[in-house]
Write a protein that holds these residues in place. Structure first.
Motif, short mmCIF file in Angstrom:
data_model
loop_
_atom_site.label_atom_id
_atom_site.label_comp_id
_atom_site.label_asym_id
_atom_site.label_seq_id
_atom_site.Cartn_x
_atom_site.Cartn_y
_atom_site.Cartn_z
N ARG A 177 76.41 121.05 -45.98
CA ARG A 177 77.52 120.52 -45.17
C ARG A 177 77.28 119.05 -44.82
O ARG A 177 78.17 118.22 -44.99
CB ARG A 177 77.68 121.36 -43.91
N ASP A 184 81.17 125.84 -43.47
CA ASP A 184 79.76 126.07 -43.16
C ASP A 184 78.98 126.04 -44.47
O ASP A 184 79.56 125.98 -45.55
CB ASP A 184 79.55 127.37 -42.38
N ASP A 185 77.67 126.05 -44.38
CA ASP A 185 76.84 125.89 -45.57
C ASP A 185 77.13 126.94 -46.65
O ASP A 185 77.06 126.63 -47.84
CB ASP A 185 75.36 125.92 -45.21
#
Length: 164
Positions: A2, A100-101
């Motif tokens: 991110r 999100d990641d």
């Protein structure tokens, strides 16, 4: 992941702002002059970048305008193109901020401009989006040189260096 893509989204907006500031110094004739570039002129090149971003952001979000031809020139005048470019850059930043990641590894299913179905990981699509812009900004940088303008430094390192 991110933070990496957030940096590229911010860099992208910074580089576009610098390039558009340089383009604003051109006459309308120079803005549209055929320089032999792939998309003919600075107007064609910068419109192409926006068109491609619209296509990819529509694929990524399901929202927004899109195009079926990469040669579309929806904004022949720089004064009309610039605010749309700035809004697109803000949209890209906001979109990356929502992820999100784990979202970067998710597959995105889409159809290309010929209607053929494809799927790629979201992170790869975003990497392509930023790389595509960098590629064509390089062409725009060269076009400015051909038009006797001093193109601004656009290297990522100039963005990353602390202000003096």
């Amino acid at each position: 992941m991110r933070a990496h893509f957030q940096r590229f989204a911010a860099y992208n907006a910074w580089a576009n702002l610098r390039l558009y500031d340089a383009a604003a110094k051109l006459t309308d004739e120079a803005w549209h002059r055929d320089t032999g570039a792939f998309f003919t002129s600075l107007a064609g090149t910068l419109n192409h970048i926006l068109v491609a971003d619209r296509i990819w952001m529509r694929r990524l979000t399901g929202e927004g305008e899109t195009h079926t031809a990469l040669t579309d020139m929806p904004f022949p005048a720089l004064a009309d193109l610039r605010p749309v470019r700035e809004a697109m850059d803000a949209r890209i930043i906001a979109f990356v901020d929502t992820l999100d990641d784990t979202a970067f590894g998710d597959d995105v299913h889409y159809s290309n401009t010929r209607g053929e179905p494809h799927h790629l990981q979201r992170g790869l699509i975003l990497a392509h989006l930023f790389n595509h812009q960098t590629h064509h900004r390089g062409q725009a940088h060269h076009i400015l040189s051909q038009l006797d303008q001093d193109p601004p430094p656009l290297d990522l390192l100039y963005f990353a260096l602390p202000a003096a």
